[in-house]
Design an enzyme around this catalytic site. Structure first.
Site, PDB file in Angstrom:
ATOM      1  N   ASP A  22       0.825  -1.215   0.000  1.00 26.20           N
ATOM      2  CA  ASP A  22       0.000   0.000   0.000  1.00 26.20           C
ATOM      3  C   ASP A  22       0.859   1.266   0.000  1.00 26.20           C
ATOM      4  O   ASP A  22       0.653   2.171   0.835  1.00 26.20           O
ATOM      5  CB  ASP A  22      -0.933   0.019   1.233  1.00 26.20           C
ATOM      6  CG  ASP A  22      -1.767  -1.244   1.372  1.00 26.20           C
ATOM      7  OD1 ASP A  22      -2.067  -1.868   0.342  1.00 26.20           O
ATOM      8  OD2 ASP A  22      -2.112  -1.616   2.512  1.00 26.20           O
ATOM      9  N   GLU A 178     -11.191   0.451  -3.859  1.00 24.75           N
ATOM     10  CA  GLU A 178     -10.482   0.877  -2.636  1.00 24.75           C
ATOM     11  C   GLU A 178      -9.246   1.677  -3.030  1.00 24.75           C
ATOM     12  O   GLU A 178      -9.032   1.970  -4.208  1.00 24.75           O
ATOM     13  CB  GLU A 178     -10.083  -0.351  -1.815  1.00 24.75           C
ATOM     14  CG  GLU A 178      -9.186  -1.317  -2.576  1.00 24.75           C
ATOM     15  CD  GLU A 178      -8.943  -2.627  -1.850  1.00 24.75           C
ATOM     16  OE1 GLU A 178      -9.568  -2.872  -0.813  1.00 24.75           O
ATOM     17  OE2 GLU A 178      -8.119  -3.414  -2.338  1.00 24.75           O
TER      18      GLU A 178
HETATM   19  C1  6LW Z   1      -5.955  -2.072   2.083  1.00 25.95           C
HETATM   20  C2  6LW Z   1      -6.568  -2.145   0.748  1.00 25.95           C
HETATM   21  C3  6LW Z   1      -5.736  -3.175   0.182  1.00 25.95           C
HETATM   22  O1  6LW Z   1      -6.659  -1.363   3.013  1.00 25.95           O
HETATM   23  O2  6LW Z   1      -5.510  -4.104   1.121  1.00 25.95           O
HETATM   24  O3  6LW Z   1      -4.443  -3.875  -1.528  1.00 25.95           O
HETATM   25  C4  6LW Z   1      -5.895  -3.559   2.345  1.00 25.95           C
HETATM   26  N1  6LW Z   1      -5.232  -3.084  -0.973  1.00 25.95           N
HETATM   27  O4  6LW Z   1      -6.534  -0.985   0.025  1.00 25.95           O
HETATM   28  C5  6LW Z   1      -4.892  -3.927   3.354  1.00 25.95           C
HETATM   29  O5  6LW Z   1      -3.607  -3.562   2.909  1.00 25.95           O
END
Ligand code: 6LW
Length: 503
Positions: A22, A178
């Site tokens: 991230d 996300e």
């Molecule tokens: C994070 C989300 C994700 O909050 O995994 O790969 C989750 N993306 O954006 C945990 O890292």
């Protein structure tokens, strides 16, 4: 760290190897700063610095005081610190992040990204995970979260100034929109997101609008980056952030994994930080080729020295690379009790326990050699390769004997045992990438043993690495290798971590 220039003029990816997911990046003048998620580990949120986007040095951990980071014992592994966003605005660094299972969304500020960072400002009105911050021309601060929705925030008081409103959620029906980041670039506002879940289907998509609130027009070429359904050695590509290089060119940092072995491919180092060039066509970003070796960017590189193999524990403070599980009470973990040694006093009685007294570092290379000199005269402790409380292998010594244990899900077994002569002992593990020989082999082998007085390494047990992979254990972290105390007091004189060539 990594990104080392190759003889071919290429640089290697990942630019920050090992469990560094991230990534969020920001540029201030000639300096780049990057942060990652850290989940159940303390200190939390590693902070890196670079001058060239390729070579990175860890300059601290943003959350290094208990007042900044509480990770309760009943908080499961892979909860805790998720997906920070790092931005520079109005002369300050802003770090917004979610503490899942504890304080929710919180905001930190600093004038120097190496620290100190402020105590957390609670953001009770900011829902969900993956918060982002962006400021528009009139100074309004927009906070965008996974889902994808957006609200106005006063980042000084933590008050939300509007209700969350859905903006753009990526491809219809795609799972887990996300990791939003909102930017003003040229004439448009761009909303960069990840979707498809953080596993093999992960990808990066983008939309643009005239205003920060939309309406957002999706890029016709979405997803602008994915490696799903390919044999590419870098998989699960997503969760990206954009930045401009020193020459004005555009770049993306993102997470990816390097699965190894046969079917289904096991990745053991967690999600790592990669770099890829971006160009612009008709006002849309076009992502260049993401590869393990990429052409060096067109500006001078400033290589940073590789970390020395040995940490002698001669300094009072531990290097920021050292992390502990949930907390690191000074009275249980100290370099001040026995000069030149790291002393651990046991709490939890094995690496199965959430209160294990542990100091470790991320495994960053597919093959590596690890050794530590331990004095178990007054206790029992060892060297553990850890994915979480349910998935770990360790070699453990007390004053009489040494044992190798494996914990895989609900199963715990003693793999080997041997008597020990009195005195300090060198415990070690050789982790060797195991190229796929057949559909079910790999991805690596871990050989645990002790160093004899003549320096030879006697292997007591060799274990397959797949059981310490994310594909088996689940979760969001990667392997961490380090020292622990399981009973009494254990002293560690030094710890060696040496990368080895991989196939
Ligand atoms: C994070 C989300 C994700 O909050 O995994 O790969 C989750 N993306 O954006 C945990 O890292």
């Amino acid at each position: 760290m990594s990104g080392q220039p190759q003889a071919t003029g290429a640089v290697s990816n990942p630019v920050i190897p090992g469990f560094h997911p991230d990534p969020s990046i920001c540029r201030v003048g000639e300096d780049y700063y990057l942060v990652n998620s850290s989940f159940e580990y303390f200190p939390g949120i590693p902070v890196f610095h670079s001058r060239d986007l390729v070579n990175w040095t860890q300059i601290g951990n943003a959350l290094d005081r208990p007042s900044q980071l509480r990770l309760p014992r009943d908080m499961p592994s892979s909860a805790g610190i998720y997906a920070p966003t790092l931005r520079h605005h109005d002369g300050r660094f802003w770090l917004i992040v979610t503490n899942v299972g504890s304080s929710g969304n919180v905001l930190f500020t600093a004038t120097d990204p190496a620290g100190p960072w402020s105590d957390p400002l609670p953001l009770p009105g900011v829902p969900g995970i993956d918060p982002d911050l962006a400021w528009d021309e009139d100074g309004t601060c927009w906070c965008t979260v996974a889902g994808i929705s957006q609200l106005r925030l006063d980042p000084v008081t933590g008050q939300t100034l509007s209700e969350p409103e859905k903006t753009w959620s990526g491809a219809p029906g795609a799972q887990a929109p996300e990791a939003p980041h909102l930017y003003r670039i040229g004439d448009h506002w761009y909303l960069l997101i990840a979707e498809g879940g953080t596993e093999r289907g992960h990808c990066v998509s983008i939309a643009r609008a005239e205003s920060p609130t939309g309406p957002f027009e999706p890029c016709p070429a979405n997803p602008i980056l994915t490696h799903r359904s390919t044999h590419h050695p870098i998989q699960n590509t997503g969760h990206a952030d954009l930045v401009q290089g020193p020459d004005g060119s555009w770049w993306m940092v993102l997470l990816g994994v390097r699965p190894g072995g046969g079917t289904p491919g096991w990745h053991v180092l967690g999600r790592e930080t990669f770099l890829v060039p971006v160009s612009w066509v008709d006002g849309w970003p076009v992502v260049g080729e993401l590869s393990l070796e990429m052409p060096a960017p067109g500006w001078p590189l400033t290589p940073v020295p590789e970390a020395p193999a040995r940490d002698d524990f001669d300094e009072a403070e531990l290097h920021p690379r050292w992390i502990s599980v949930r907390e690191r009470p000074a009275e249980l973990c100290t370099t001040k009790e026995r000069s030149g040694w790291l002393t651990l006093h046991a709490a939890g009685a094995s690496p199965d326990e959430p209160d294990l007294v542990f100091v470790g570092r991320r495994q960053q290379h597919l093959s590596c050699r690890v050794r530590t000199l331990l004095d178990p005269a007054a206790g029992r402790g060892g060297l553990v390769v850890r994915l979480d409380e349910q998935h770990h292998y360790e070699i453990e010594a007390d004053a009489q004997q040494v044992k190798v244990f494996a914990r895989i899900g609900p199963l715990r077994t003693e793999v080997a045992a041997r008597p020990l002569p009195a005195g300090p002992v060198v415990l070690g593990v050789d982790i060797v990438q195991d190229p796929p020989r057949e559909a079910r082999s790999g991805p690596d082998l871990l050989s645990f043993g002790i160093e004899e007085p003549d320096g030879t390494f006697t292997v007591l047990g060799t274990l397959e690495g797949r059981y310490l992979s994310t594909e088996v254990a689940g979760g969001f972290t990667g392997r961490v290798v380090g020292m622990y105390a399981a009973a009494g007091t254990v002293h560690f004189d030094w710890f060696d971590y040496e990368p080895q060539p991989s196939s």
